[in-house]
Design an enzyme around this catalytic site. Structure first.
Site, PDB file in Angstrom:
ATOM      1  N   CYS A 161      14.725  18.335  18.105  1.00 44.81           N
ATOM      2  CA  CYS A 161      16.165  18.068  18.031  1.00 44.81           C
ATOM      3  C   CYS A 161      17.002  18.866  19.018  1.00 44.81           C
ATOM      4  CB  CYS A 161      16.655  18.310  16.603  1.00 44.81           C
ATOM      5  SG  CYS A 161      15.680  17.402  15.393  1.00 44.81           S
ATOM      6  N   HIS A 289      24.878  22.581  14.673  1.00 46.69           N
ATOM      7  CA  HIS A 289      23.729  21.700  14.455  1.00 46.69           C
ATOM      8  C   HIS A 289      23.852  21.038  13.086  1.00 46.69           C
ATOM      9  CE1 HIS A 289      19.883  19.995  15.236  1.00 46.69           C
ATOM     10  NE2 HIS A 289      19.293  20.605  14.232  1.00 46.69           N
ATOM     11  N   HIS A 323      21.850  12.404  11.856  1.00 50.57           N
ATOM     12  CA  HIS A 323      21.101  13.313  12.722  1.00 50.57           C
ATOM     13  C   HIS A 323      20.301  12.471  13.698  1.00 50.57           C
ATOM     14  CE1 HIS A 323      18.984  16.456  14.452  1.00 50.57           C
ATOM     15  NE2 HIS A 323      18.308  16.958  13.422  1.00 50.57           N
TER      16      HIS A 323
END
Length: 393
Positions: A161, A289, A323
């Site tokens: 990620c 994040h 996400h």
């Protein structure tokens, strides 16, 4: 570091195509999440950030060997916000061989590989799936190079990620070393069974829309997205947006969990500020994040509180897009740039009960403010951390 000019920047996600669609959704508090309706994988009870229209995107005949959901989204994203014109301008000034392609992805075109294995014929891929260009981790990088005609170094970054945040750092190093004069950076990740059921097997997927930093958060919502930015050396007369600093670190702690004290996150943020040559108090907005998993959010919040003053406006925007994994870096960097450019600092969608473990930097409500610097955090499995600092010339 020497500032890098951002000549163009775009992101396409569940809230729409391009920067204006993204900015409008942020301003309106309109989510792109919906109940899972992703083909055969819809049996998983969750919410997703799905990009509409990918099933009907048609690639040119010359690009058919790279046809996949991931590369269709890349093609769609390349067509937004004047990016093509910016690429053509860079090629005219520097030459195609002096413009790098550096893209991030966590799963590349694995969705097409899954489909190929489910339709095996006598143990072999059926003819419609026999496309070797697709079934590799470098599918996206090779596709983007073919689609743009760029002929500089072509690199695929796959660090989960943090992938499409690390591309900015890679570009900065290559330009500084004189290997290239400009770089097309970005990232694309799309939904597939490996993503949905893989994260669900880790008990990280919520059956409700994600609630980052909320006291009642219980997991993430997965999404898909693609975006790009064109970087080159800044000139004295530039007045636009710039990459001012980057920081990278590795927790070296656990395969899928962050360091419990956020050591790697702190190091990445501290190094990004140092390269930018600014103090933490000068940052006006930080895109976190903020995945909405219980451990990740509290650890990131503690790391932020250890470095930044209470006045910082920090938020997670995954309630809008989900996400987006390897595309999170480019999408959320675009959001940090929107905040810098327009003075509209997003809140944290779906969240309303503050977690007492989170400091005052974590904001649920949006705010208007003229800021000079913004940041983005992207943290991945294996403790891959990257923080970026953006500024106005």
């Amino acid at each position: 570091m020497a500032p890098l000019a951002i000549r163009a920047c775009t992101a396409t996600s569940a809230v729409g195509r391009g920067r204006d669609a993204l900015a409008k959704a942020l301003a309106e508090g309109r989510t792109g999440l919906r109940r899972n309706d992703f083909g055969d994988d819809a049996r998983l009870d969750c919410w997703i950030g799905r990009v509409d229209g990918l099933e009907t995107v048609e690639l040119p005949a010359s690009l058919q060997p790279w046809d996949s959901r991931n590369n269709r989204l890349a093609w769609l994203a390349l067509a937004q916000d004047g990016l093509r014109a910016a690429i053509d301008d860079a090629v005219a000034r520097h030459g195609a061989e002096r413009v790098a392609v550096i893209v991030g992805t966590s799963t590349s075109s694995i969705g097409s590989t899954e489909a190929a294995y489910t339709a095996l014929e006598d143990g072999e891929f059926a003819e419609r799936f026999a496309r070797p260009h697709v079934h590799t981790p470098h599918s996206l990088g090779e596709f983007v190079q073919q689609a743009t005609g760029l002929r500089g170094p072509c690199i695929t970054v796959a660090t989960a990620c943090s992938s499409s945040a690390k591309v900015f750092a890679q570009a900065a190093r290559m330009i500084d070393a004189g290997l290239v004069d400009a770089a097309l950076v970005g990232g694309v990740d799309t939904l597939c069974g490996s993503v949905l059921f893989g994260f669900n097997s880790l008990q990280l997927v919520s059956s409700e829309p994600c609630r980052p930093f909320d006291a009642t958060r219980n997991g993430l919502s997965l999404g898909e997205a693609g975006g790009f930015a064109l970087l080159e050396r800044a000139n004295d007369g530039d007045t636009g947006l710039q990459l001012r600093g980057y920081g990278e670190s590795s927790d070296a702690h656990h395969m899928s969990s962050p360091h419990p004290e956020g050591l790697g996150a702190r190091l990445a943020m501290r190094d990004a500020l140092a390269r930018a040559g600014i103090d933490a108090a000068e940052v006006g907005y930080l895109n976190l994040h903020g995945t909405a998993t219980p451990a990740n959010d509290s650890i990131e919040a503690a790391a932020v509180a250890s470095l930044f003053p209470d006045a910082l406006h920090a938020s997670s925007t995954k309630g809008w897009t989900g996400h987006t994994l390897g595309a999170a870096g480019i999408v959320e960097s675009t959001i940090a740039l929107i905040a810098l450019e327009r003075g509209e600092l997003p809140g944290t969608l779906n969240s309303d009960t503050p977690d007492t473990a989170c400091g005052p930097q974590i904001r649920f409500a949006p705010q208007r403010a003229d800021i000079r610097y913004s940041m983005n955090n992207s943290f991945g499995f294996g403790g891959n951390n990257c923080s970026l600092v953006f500024g106005r010339a």
